[in-house]
Design a protein around this motif. Structure first.
Motif, PDB file in Angstrom:
ATOM      1  N   LYS A   1      -0.416   4.778  12.365  1.00 34.46           N
ATOM      2  CA  LYS A   1       0.341   4.264  11.227  1.00 34.46           C
ATOM      3  C   LYS A   1      -0.556   3.330  10.417  1.00 34.46           C
ATOM      4  O   LYS A   1      -1.491   2.728  10.949  1.00 34.46           O
ATOM      5  CB  LYS A   1       1.561   3.475  11.708  1.00 34.46           C
ATOM      6  CG  LYS A   1       2.661   4.337  12.273  1.00 34.46           C
ATOM      7  CD  LYS A   1       3.826   3.439  12.661  1.00 34.46           C
ATOM      8  CE  LYS A   1       4.805   4.175  13.540  1.00 34.46           C
ATOM      9  NZ  LYS A   1       5.753   3.230  14.156  1.00 34.46           N
ATOM     10  N   ILE A   2      -0.241   3.182   9.149  1.00 40.76           N
ATOM     11  CA  ILE A   2      -1.005   2.291   8.286  1.00 40.76           C
ATOM     12  C   ILE A   2      -0.286   0.940   8.266  1.00 40.76           C
ATOM     13  O   ILE A   2       0.922   0.874   8.064  1.00 40.76           O
ATOM     14  CB  ILE A   2      -1.107   2.883   6.867  1.00 40.76           C
ATOM     15  CG1 ILE A   2      -1.763   4.263   6.948  1.00 40.76           C
ATOM     16  CG2 ILE A   2      -1.872   1.969   5.946  1.00 40.76           C
ATOM     17  CD1 ILE A   2      -1.465   5.162   5.791  1.00 40.76           C
ATOM     18  N   HIS A   3      -1.045  -0.098   8.490  1.00 38.95           N
ATOM     19  CA  HIS A   3      -0.438  -1.413   8.714  1.00 38.95           C
ATOM     20  C   HIS A   3       0.508  -1.821   7.590  1.00 38.95           C
ATOM     21  O   HIS A   3       1.671  -2.146   7.815  1.00 38.95           O
ATOM     22  CB  HIS A   3      -1.546  -2.457   8.871  1.00 38.95           C
ATOM     23  CG  HIS A   3      -1.014  -3.841   9.048  1.00 38.95           C
ATOM     24  ND1 HIS A   3      -0.399  -4.240  10.215  1.00 38.95           N
ATOM     25  CD2 HIS A   3      -0.965  -4.901   8.216  1.00 38.95           C
ATOM     26  CE1 HIS A   3      -0.020  -5.491  10.081  1.00 38.95           C
ATOM     27  NE2 HIS A   3      -0.353  -5.920   8.891  1.00 38.95           N
ATOM     28  N   GLN A   4      -0.008  -1.790   6.377  1.00 40.67           N
ATOM     29  CA  GLN A   4       0.776  -2.239   5.231  1.00 40.67           C
ATOM     30  C   GLN A   4       2.078  -1.451   5.136  1.00 40.67           C
ATOM     31  O   GLN A   4       3.161  -1.990   4.905  1.00 40.67           O
ATOM     32  CB  GLN A   4      -0.057  -2.061   3.953  1.00 40.67           C
ATOM     33  CG  GLN A   4       0.671  -2.379   2.648  1.00 40.67           C
ATOM     34  CD  GLN A   4       1.112  -3.829   2.590  1.00 40.67           C
ATOM     35  OE1 GLN A   4       0.536  -4.682   3.228  1.00 40.67           O
ATOM     36  NE2 GLN A   4       2.166  -4.102   1.835  1.00 40.67           N
TER      37      GLN A   4
ATOM     38  N   ASP B   1      -0.408   0.311  17.285  1.00 37.37           N
ATOM     39  CA  ASP B   1      -0.856   1.646  16.909  1.00 37.37           C
ATOM     40  C   ASP B   1      -0.905   1.803  15.400  1.00 37.37           C
ATOM     41  O   ASP B   1      -0.988   2.886  14.887  1.00 37.37           O
ATOM     42  CB  ASP B   1       0.046   2.716  17.523  1.00 37.37           C
ATOM     43  CG  ASP B   1       1.471   2.613  17.019  1.00 37.37           C
ATOM     44  OD1 ASP B   1       2.175   3.614  17.052  1.00 37.37           O
ATOM     45  OD2 ASP B   1       1.857   1.512  16.576  1.00 37.37           O
ATOM     46  N   GLU B   2      -0.847   0.686  14.712  1.00 36.90           N
ATOM     47  CA  GLU B   2      -0.972   0.745  13.270  1.00 36.90           C
ATOM     48  C   GLU B   2      -2.402   0.410  12.895  1.00 36.90           C
ATOM     49  O   GLU B   2      -2.987  -0.525  13.424  1.00 36.90           O
ATOM     50  CB  GLU B   2      -0.045  -0.278  12.611  1.00 36.90           C
ATOM     51  CG  GLU B   2       1.413   0.031  12.851  1.00 36.90           C
ATOM     52  CD  GLU B   2       2.245  -1.209  12.713  1.00 36.90           C
ATOM     53  OE1 GLU B   2       1.693  -2.239  12.281  1.00 36.90           O
ATOM     54  OE2 GLU B   2       3.424  -1.150  13.062  1.00 36.90           O
ATOM     55  N   PHE B   3      -2.870   1.162  11.946  1.00 35.55           N
ATOM     56  CA  PHE B   3      -4.198   0.863  11.452  1.00 35.55           C
ATOM     57  C   PHE B   3      -4.082  -0.248  10.426  1.00 35.55           C
ATOM     58  O   PHE B   3      -3.393  -0.111   9.426  1.00 35.55           O
ATOM     59  CB  PHE B   3      -4.801   2.110  10.831  1.00 35.55           C
ATOM     60  CG  PHE B   3      -6.113   1.827  10.189  1.00 35.55           C
ATOM     61  CD1 PHE B   3      -7.160   1.358  10.951  1.00 35.55           C
ATOM     62  CD2 PHE B   3      -6.285   2.004   8.838  1.00 35.55           C
ATOM     63  CE1 PHE B   3      -8.374   1.082  10.369  1.00 35.55           C
ATOM     64  CE2 PHE B   3      -7.498   1.726   8.251  1.00 35.55           C
ATOM     65  CZ  PHE B   3      -8.538   1.270   9.017  1.00 35.55           C
ATOM     66  N   ASP B   4      -4.699  -1.368  10.675  1.00 36.21           N
ATOM     67  CA  ASP B   4      -4.491  -2.514   9.788  1.00 36.21           C
ATOM     68  C   ASP B   4      -5.593  -2.675   8.761  1.00 36.21           C
ATOM     69  O   ASP B   4      -5.687  -3.700   8.117  1.00 36.21           O
ATOM     70  CB  ASP B   4      -4.344  -3.786  10.612  1.00 36.21           C
ATOM     71  CG  ASP B   4      -5.596  -4.108  11.394  1.00 36.21           C
ATOM     72  OD1 ASP B   4      -5.613  -5.102  12.107  1.00 36.21           O
ATOM     73  OD2 ASP B   4      -6.572  -3.338  11.280  1.00 36.21           O
TER      74      ASP B   4
ATOM     75  N   ALA C   1       3.622   0.209   7.568  1.00 33.88           N
ATOM     76  CA  ALA C   1       4.528  -0.044   8.689  1.00 33.88           C
ATOM     77  C   ALA C   1       5.318  -1.317   8.454  1.00 33.88           C
ATOM     78  O   ALA C   1       6.505  -1.404   8.769  1.00 33.88           O
ATOM     79  CB  ALA C   1       3.729  -0.125   9.983  1.00 33.88           C
TER      80      ALA C   1
ATOM     81  N   LYS D   1       0.269   8.626   8.156  1.00 32.20           N
ATOM     82  CA  LYS D   1      -0.621   8.308   9.264  1.00 32.20           C
ATOM     83  C   LYS D   1      -2.058   8.676   8.897  1.00 32.20           C
ATOM     84  O   LYS D   1      -2.288   9.624   8.156  1.00 32.20           O
ATOM     85  CB  LYS D   1      -0.206   9.107  10.498  1.00 32.20           C
ATOM     86  CG  LYS D   1       1.182   8.712  10.968  1.00 32.20           C
ATOM     87  CD  LYS D   1       1.363   8.921  12.449  1.00 32.20           C
ATOM     88  CE  LYS D   1       2.684   8.318  12.879  1.00 32.20           C
ATOM     89  NZ  LYS D   1       3.369   9.156  13.862  1.00 32.20           N
TER      90      LYS D   1
END
Ligand SMILES: [Zn+2]
Ligand SMILES: [Zn+2]
Lengths: 400, 235
Positions: free
Chosen positions: B198-201, A37-40, B203, B193
């Motif tokens: 969530k934003i990858h970096q 659920d993380e935007f990468d 997180a 967010k």
């Protein structure tokens, strides 16, 4: 002007009243990997983001109108062209050129805001039409400096308003008020104040959608670079007036929480410095906006320069700083002879040894008693350094 | 030096601290506590300051209201400046004594130094803090005992106060002296967010932060995960 279909779509889904639907449609249920659920940053991976990221990159790389470097906005431009007030955030400010840091206790503009609203009403009823549009008037009110003027054609496009009519009383009247459309029958004066507050919520909700479109982001970027949003109150973020703050709301639902400022460096939330901003509804800016802006314009954040270190290693005594390896020497200079005043002419050229005022160096505060680092097992020992830990970029910074 | 000081102190022993009262009443000076007169008059407490401050003897006389009024205007302005500097440097020493800490406790309890600007610190009162013990380098900062970070004062008038007048030691010695003033620390933090994701970096970074937190003795432990309702969730 109207934004691309993709942008509209994501706005629709982004809106809180639609979020429930998104969740129940199994959007989240399908994801078994907790990390997914993380935007990468990869547009292909998150369907909701597909078009908006493409749009964003189109602005970023192809816009060409951002600045003299053909759309690429570098931090050096920001600092170098005088957009950043270097005195602000530095020490020992002499003059009072900037009202932004004025004492919030001295200002309580809520009352003023109310009377301003009244006076708008007066001009409206006397002349039949106001001299300036409702939107311009609203954005010019004291305390509304953070708002962008949403263009009329954006508001007029029904698609951009999808879902907003639900839950806003006197929706049509409020929309007419925002668009300066005269009512055929004047509204019941008793309802007028309700219509006005509806107009405010409606405009705020439209605003939250507009500022995550291409032109909206660009407009907010200009405000950001003009220093409208100020500097991070954290000493090791706001040094030399480095710009890293944007407004946001902890909730996307109007009426739930007030506006907060988020810092792109330490990544934390702060109360706005001035009291006049503290009562603004956070949903008028939303949860997404600041991060979307930084994602769209990555060079608008000062790069975080430091040497990468193993976090566990650096936490072990005696090292606590995230600075360079020879941090100990730097810190001791703070306590020893006044090195900076002897080399004060070098302060701005990033060649000095003192990291603390260098806006590019990311640091963590180290508590000291009589010059000695406080032991991490002491009752007052550092417990919260983890909160400020950052995956610092190991760049070819100004000094290596 | 000894002669000068003893002359000054004997003259002013009975005088009321008018200059100090006036200094305390200046707008922006509410961070300072009033230094006990007998602390100022004890020469031992001023050891070494005479070499740091120009017009030391005259400044000392001014603080203790023993200054003969026969200075020309230029000197008077300089002495006035030195007096503030001297008072500030004595202040830095006084606030880490038992008396000084007690006076600052009273101010802290009334949140006279302001509150932490960090949203998750929930208006935690802060303590004044210097980033250097040498005067003239950095203005006063505010130390938050909850997030353990330092912030710039909001009010412009406080940006003119020298951080060395409070010193690097004060907030930590204060909390050591009054451990019941140490607030409960929290593992809560803000999770950015984008459209609810969530934003990858970020997180990734937060997972490292959690590792560090778990490895830090006495650091707050995370609460059991709650439903992701707000961006202000616990990790
Ligand atoms: Zn920050
Ligand atoms: Zn805090």
């Amino acid at each position: 002007m109207s934004p691309g279909g993709g942008t509209r779509q994501q706005q629709q889904q982004q809106h809180p009243r639609h979020q429930q639907a998104v969740y129940t449609n199994g959007h989240f249920d399908k994801q078994t990997d907790p990390d997914s659920d993380e935007f990468d940053g990869d547009p292909g991976n998150v369907p909701v983001m597909t078009h908006s990221v493409a749009d964003a990159q189109a602005i970023y790389y192809g816009g060409g109108q951002q600045n003299q470097h053909g759309g690429r906005l570098r931090y050096d431009d920001v600092v170098g062209n005088g957009l950043v007030d270097e005195a602000n955030g530095g020490d020992f400010i002499q003059d009072d050129e900037d009202s932004e840091l004025e004492d919030p206790e001295d200002e309580d503009l809520e009352g003023e805001e109310m009377s301003a609203e009244d006076s708008y009403e007066e001009t409206d009823s006397e002349t039949g039409s106001s001299v300036i549009s409702w939107v311009s008037w609203y954005c010019s009110l004291p305390g509304h400096e953070y708002f962008l003027e949403v263009p009329e054609d954006f508001i007029e496009d029904d698609f951009n308003l999808t879902g907003l009519s639900y839950g806003i009383p006197y929706y049509n009247e409020a929309l007419d008020l925002i668009l300066d459309i005269d009512q055929e029958e004047p509204a019941n004066p008793a309802c007028m104040s309700e219509i006005e507050s509806s107009a405010e919520i409606l405009y705020g909700s439209i605003h939250a959608r507009y500022i995550i479109t291409k032109p909206g982001l660009h407009g907010m970027l200009q405000k950001y670079l003009e220093g409208v949003f100020g500097t991070c109150p954290r000493v090791y973020c706001g040094a030399l007036g480095a710009l890293s703050l944007l407004p946001m709301g902890p909730s996307d639902v109007p009426g739930e929480d007030t506006i907060k400022m988020v810092c792109g460096r330490c990544g934390d939330l702060y109360f706005p410095k001035e009291a006049k901003y503290q009562s603004i509804d956070g949903a008028f800016f939303g949860t997404t906006f600041p991060h979307f802006l930084w994602l769209t314009y990555p060079d608008s954040l000062p790069p975080i320069v430091s040497r990468s270190e193993n976090p566990i290693q650096f936490l072990r005594p005696p090292k606590m700083e995230l600075g360079r390896v020879d941090d100990d020497e730097n810190d001791d200079e703070d306590f020893g002879q006044d090195k900076r005043s002897s080399s004060s002419d070098e302060q701005d050229s990033r060649g000095t040894d003192d990291d603390s005022d260098d806006p590019l160096t990311y640091r963590i505060y180290q508590p000291r008693i009589f010059g000695f680092r406080v032991n991490e097992r002491s009752v007052v020992g550092p417990r919260m350094a983890w909160l400020r830990w950052k995956d610092v970029v190991d760049e070819d910074g100004p000094r290596t | 030096m000894d002669d000068e000081i003893s002359a000054g102190s004997s003259d002013s022993a009975e005088s009321t601290a008018y200059w100090i009262e006036w200094f305390q009443s200046l707008k922006g000076n509410e961070f300072y506590c009033d230094i006990d007169e007998d602390y100022i008059l004890d020469r031992f407490n001023l050891t070494g300051l005479n070499t740091e401050i120009p017009h030391y003897a005259l400044a000392f006389d001014l603080i203790t209201d023993a200054l003969e009024d026969d200075l020309d205007d230029n000197t008077r302005v300089e002495v006035e400046k030195s007096a503030r500097q001297l008072y500030g440097m004595i202040h830095a020493r006084f606030v880490i004594t038992a008396r000084g800490l007690a006076k600052m406790l009273d101010k802290f309890r009334h949140a006279e130094f302001g509150r932490c600007p960090r949203v998750l610190c929930e208006n935690q009162p802060v303590l004044p803090c210097g980033l250097a013990d040498t005067p003239g380098i950095k203005c006063v900062k505010l130390y938050c005992p909850r997030c353990e970070d330092v912030y710039s004062p909001v009010a412009r008038r406080h940006l003119a106060i020298d951080g060395a007048h409070f010193g690097t030691t004060f907030p930590h010695l204060f909390l050591l002296a009054y451990p019941n003033m140490i607030p409960t620390k929290s593992a809560k933090r803000y999770t950015p967010k984008i459209f609810g994701f969530k934003i990858h970096q970020n997180a990734k970074e937060q997972r490292r932060q959690d590792e560090i937190r778990e490895a830090t003795p006495g650091a707050p432990r995370s609460n059991p995960p709650t439903t992701p309702a707000s961006v202000l969730d616990s990790p």
